[in-house]
Scaffold this active site. Structure first.
Site, mmCIF file in Angstrom:
data_model
loop_
_atom_site.group_PDB
_atom_site.id
_atom_site.type_symbol
_atom_site.label_atom_id
_atom_site.label_comp_id
_atom_site.label_asym_id
_atom_site.label_seq_id
_atom_site.Cartn_x
_atom_site.Cartn_y
_atom_site.Cartn_z
ATOM 1 N N CYS A 30 0.839 -1.206 0.000
ATOM 2 C CA CYS A 30 0.000 0.000 0.000
ATOM 3 C C CYS A 30 0.869 1.249 0.000
ATOM 4 O O CYS A 30 1.730 1.414 0.858
ATOM 5 C CB CYS A 30 -0.903 0.000 1.234
ATOM 6 S SG CYS A 30 -1.668 1.610 1.552
ATOM 7 N N CYS A 74 0.534 3.360 3.458
ATOM 8 C CA CYS A 74 0.945 2.859 4.777
ATOM 9 C C CYS A 74 2.266 3.510 5.216
ATOM 10 O O CYS A 74 3.082 3.904 4.382
ATOM 11 C CB CYS A 74 1.100 1.336 4.736
ATOM 12 S SG CYS A 74 -0.455 0.432 5.028
ATOM 13 N N HIS A 98 -3.983 0.407 8.133
ATOM 14 C CA HIS A 98 -4.555 0.102 6.826
ATOM 15 C C HIS A 98 -5.968 -0.468 6.940
ATOM 16 O O HIS A 98 -6.767 -0.354 6.001
ATOM 17 C CB HIS A 98 -3.639 -0.906 6.124
ATOM 18 C CG HIS A 98 -3.982 -1.165 4.688
ATOM 19 N ND1 HIS A 98 -3.702 -0.263 3.685
ATOM 20 C CD2 HIS A 98 -4.585 -2.222 4.082
ATOM 21 C CE1 HIS A 98 -4.123 -0.758 2.522
ATOM 22 N NE2 HIS A 98 -4.661 -1.937 2.732
ATOM 23 N N ASN A 148 -13.391 10.122 -0.588
ATOM 24 C CA ASN A 148 -14.085 9.095 -1.360
ATOM 25 C C ASN A 148 -13.830 7.783 -0.656
ATOM 26 O O ASN A 148 -12.683 7.372 -0.514
ATOM 27 C CB ASN A 148 -13.530 8.988 -2.782
ATOM 28 C CG ASN A 148 -13.807 10.231 -3.598
ATOM 29 O OD1 ASN A 148 -14.857 10.833 -3.474
ATOM 30 N ND2 ASN A 148 -12.853 10.626 -4.435
ATOM 31 N N SER A 177 -9.331 4.731 -4.989
ATOM 32 C CA SER A 177 -8.329 3.904 -5.650
ATOM 33 C C SER A 177 -7.443 3.148 -4.663
ATOM 34 O O SER A 177 -6.570 2.399 -5.068
ATOM 35 C CB SER A 177 -7.500 4.747 -6.619
ATOM 36 O OG SER A 177 -7.009 5.902 -5.988
ATOM 37 N N HIS A 205 -6.779 2.181 2.029
ATOM 38 C CA HIS A 205 -6.198 2.796 3.239
ATOM 39 C C HIS A 205 -7.017 4.051 3.574
ATOM 40 O O HIS A 205 -7.279 4.873 2.694
ATOM 41 C CB HIS A 205 -4.734 3.166 2.985
ATOM 42 C CG HIS A 205 -4.005 3.517 4.249
ATOM 43 N ND1 HIS A 205 -3.052 2.709 4.803
ATOM 44 C CD2 HIS A 205 -4.122 4.581 5.081
ATOM 45 C CE1 HIS A 205 -2.601 3.257 5.918
ATOM 46 N NE2 HIS A 205 -3.242 4.409 6.107
ATOM 47 N N HIS A 234 -8.205 7.414 3.901
ATOM 48 C CA HIS A 234 -7.615 8.700 3.523
ATOM 49 C C HIS A 234 -8.656 9.607 2.882
ATOM 50 O O HIS A 234 -9.688 9.153 2.395
ATOM 51 C CB HIS A 234 -6.442 8.493 2.562
ATOM 52 C CG HIS A 234 -6.865 8.091 1.164
ATOM 53 N ND1 HIS A 234 -7.337 6.833 0.856
ATOM 54 C CD2 HIS A 234 -6.898 8.795 0.000
ATOM 55 C CE1 HIS A 234 -7.624 6.774 -0.436
ATOM 56 N NE2 HIS A 234 -7.384 7.952 -0.991
ATOM 57 N N GLN A 292 -8.915 13.769 0.790
ATOM 58 C CA GLN A 292 -8.171 14.649 -0.099
ATOM 59 C C GLN A 292 -8.536 16.106 0.148
ATOM 60 O O GLN A 292 -9.574 16.407 0.722
ATOM 61 C CB GLN A 292 -8.493 14.325 -1.561
ATOM 62 C CG GLN A 292 -8.201 12.898 -1.980
ATOM 63 C CD GLN A 292 -8.273 12.717 -3.499
ATOM 64 O OE1 GLN A 292 -7.737 13.520 -4.261
ATOM 65 N NE2 GLN A 292 -8.954 11.673 -3.937
HETATM 66 O O1 LIG Z 1 -7.579 10.940 -6.738
HETATM 67 P P1 LIG Z 1 -8.187 9.576 -6.720
HETATM 68 O O2 LIG Z 1 -8.636 9.138 -5.353
HETATM 69 O O3 LIG Z 1 -7.313 8.563 -7.378
HETATM 70 O O4 LIG Z 1 -9.496 9.685 -7.645
HETATM 71 C C1 LIG Z 1 -10.823 9.719 -7.215
HETATM 72 O O5 LIG Z 1 -11.176 10.988 -6.687
HETATM 73 C C2 LIG Z 1 -11.147 12.087 -7.607
HETATM 74 C C3 LIG Z 1 -11.669 13.316 -6.895
HETATM 75 O O6 LIG Z 1 -12.985 13.166 -6.444
HETATM 76 C C4 LIG Z 1 -11.955 11.799 -8.871
HETATM 77 O O7 LIG Z 1 -11.694 12.818 -9.812
HETATM 78 C C5 LIG Z 1 -11.583 10.454 -9.482
HETATM 79 O O8 LIG Z 1 -12.421 10.175 -10.574
HETATM 80 C C6 LIG Z 1 -11.689 9.374 -8.409
HETATM 81 O O9 LIG Z 1 -11.339 8.108 -8.943
#
Ligand SMILES: O=P(O)(O)O[C@H]1O[C@H](CO)[C@@H](O)[C@H](O)[C@H]1O
Ligand SMILES: O=P(O)(O)O[C@H]1O[C@H](CO)[C@@H](O)[C@H](O)[C@H]1O
Lengths: 341, 341
Positions: free
Chosen positions: A52, A55, A115, A155, A163, A166, A168, A170
């Site tokens: 990962c 991690c 994780h 997300n 993706s 873990h 997290h 943004q």
């Molecule tokens: O940046 P990540 O986690 O790889 O990507 C994810 O979040 C982003 C922000 O919401 C989106 O634009 C992507 O489509 C999604 O897969």
């Protein structure tokens, strides 16, 4: 003819925060489903995963190595959608082709070194550390001259395009205020000018009386299914006090916010007995140097699941070309969530 | 500092049709993917499926039996999101809770009796029958007093929430003009008032010159990736002539429209060598009795796939809370589609 009934008949509901409408079809939840099924991923993840890239102590795809962090950890996204040094410029043709360069910063926040955890499993004291970091980042990024908006979000789950499992979130901070918060700015400011009060404060008071859509409250926060919810189990966390942004949160309030997050996310996990997928994020006043008296910050949770752990709501066809549409009422959703609270 | 370059640097593009912006991050397509993978469903379906509720002569879930139809077939949706006899009424509280009852009709159109086909496999003459039916329905539903908008669309593929693989589309006709077409009405009307010309006619002429985003044209139609595309391989089919709605299409034009659909959908299927999922739909003038001189009807295609047959673009977190965002430029998408045209 029967009298119009919100629980029975198709109708549209108005979202005073966005100015948009949602089509509600209460009777449609019974339609048959032969379509896509989500995989159920029962979280049997190890505490530490050597492959990962989030991690502690592991190497990231960009080549850098994470420190042996023990609580939260923040770094610049290795595949950032926005860059600090975007050259200024634009592209214009015939009045119809119009593009403008955009500067910004994208960061990733690991919520925990573990994780195998999510916000739903973490202690309030650990979630509180995430809240502290959000506060600090909102303030520091917001101070930058060219940053006029800071979007904090998470997300969670494969169904939400996450993706990496873990835990997290943004932060995307940028020059332009995106459409959704720009719309909320406009609506809240208009309400404040007309009533001299915060739209969401009035709304919270209404929902505290009505109780029908209320899920939880503590001293400082309310958790509810908004009257205008689009996603089947969409919710909001709202501070009772009219504050523009999380920079204004005191010690007690930050802990109460962490508590509200813990209560809500743990409830979500109990609904279908899985680690519940969602996108969540904080809407608060833009960092563009304006006053924004109307702004009342809050957190949105947009979970995709509809009937079960494996059947989600698709915002497709009609929703893409027309208006958002939902199949069960917000009141029914609130009832189902309260039952597992 | 390098000069600003649309193909390299993060930027925002304006959609003159909706008035919205999309964030474009050309450099981000390289980020790693450990997230959800779509199943590849190779279409090995039988011509007739005894368990399919859309196949000829089969019983539907509502209990009715389909006729032994041999070309197209239309019926009222057994699980309609809108109902004709919704009682009038509303719900209002404190100025903040606001709901209005909504009347409408939802129909399902089987494109073909053959369970194993899609628009991409059908002959132009068979697609033409679908176009004829769309035209007829738009006109007939539009004539109803309480129907002010007719949305024709198709959800194709499991990834687009399609609940049955039998080739079919839908029509949702209703009293209110939904947000997306209402926005297009406003934008096109403003352009028409300012320039005395159709926004999309000017746009088509620009793209026929530029060629970069052009995919296909025949005598009456253009197929292109719009400059402001949100979805990775989003496209539009546009009539060259300024017509408000498909009710105005003549014989040749209807066949040319069917040809454009055939060309585009077959190209999509070749891109990743699968039956390509998408939501598609026709935007045209509302049937509210107004003039709508600015309206220039067109068809949108919103496909979810990003990198391959199994990795789609997720409109989540930032996109739900901020603005739509894309990772490859519309110009690159057009190039890739042209390569398999
Ligand atoms: O940046 P990540 O986690 O790889 O990507 C994810 O979040 C982003 C922000 O919401 C989106 O634009 C992507 O489509 C999604 O897969
Ligand atoms: O009516 P269907 O095909 O079962 O349902 C599908 O299309 C509808 C209209 O776009 C959406 O609201 C549903 O979420 C989707 O699953």
């Amino acid at each position: 003819m029967a009298a119009f009934d919100l629980a029975e008949h198709p109708h549209r509901r108005y979202n005073p925060l966005s100015g948009e409408w949602v089509l509600v079809s209460p009777h449609r939840a019974k339609r048959p489903w032969q379509g896509q099924q989500e995989k159920i991923t029962k979280a049997e993840r190890p505490e530490y995963d050597p492959t990962c890239y989030l991690c502690p102590s592991n190497e990231r795809i960009g080549g850098e190595r994470n420190p042996a962090y023990t609580s939260t950890y923040i770094f610049q996204n290795d595949f950032a959608a926005l860059t600090e040094n975007t050259p200024e410029g634009g592209f214009h043709k015939g009045g119809l082709l119009k593009a403008e360069s955009e500067r910004g910063i994208c960061k990733v926040i690991c919520f925990s070194p573990r994780h195998d955890q999510t916000l739903a499993d973490m202690d309030v004291s650990d979630i509180r550390k995430v809240v502290d970091l959000w506060q600090q980042e909102y303030e520091e990024l917001g101070k930058l001259d060219y940053i006029n908006h800071v979007q904090i979000f998470e997300n969670k789950g494969e169904a939400m395009g996450c993706s990496n499992p873990h835990p997290h979130g943004q932060i995307w901070a940028q020059s332009t205020v995106p459409a959704a918060p720009a719309q909320e700015t406009k609506q809240q400011q208009a309400y404040f000018q007309e009533h001299g009060r915060s739209l969401l404060q009035d709304y919270v008071e209404l929902e505290l009386e009505e109780k029908e859509r209320l899920l939880y409250q503590n001293e400082h926060f309310v958790v509810l299914v908004p009257f205008w919810a689009v996603w089947p189990f969409e919710t909001m966390i709202l501070p009772k006090k009219h504050l523009q942004h999380i920079g204004q949160l005191g010690d007690d309030e930050k802990t109460a916010f962490a508590d509200a997050i813990r209560q809500l996310t743990a409830t979500y996990d109990r609904l279908f007995d899985i680690s519940f997928p969602y996108s969540a994020g904080i809407h608060q006043s833009p960092t563009d140097g304006q006053q924004h008296e109307g702004w009342h910050w809050h957190m949105h949770f947009y979970p995709p699941l509809l009937r079960s752990a494996t059947v989600k709501k698709f915002m497709v066809g009609y929703e893409m070309l027309g208006d958002p549409q939902r199949d069960i009422t917000p009141e029914t959703s609130a009832e189902r969530l309260r039952a597992v609270m």
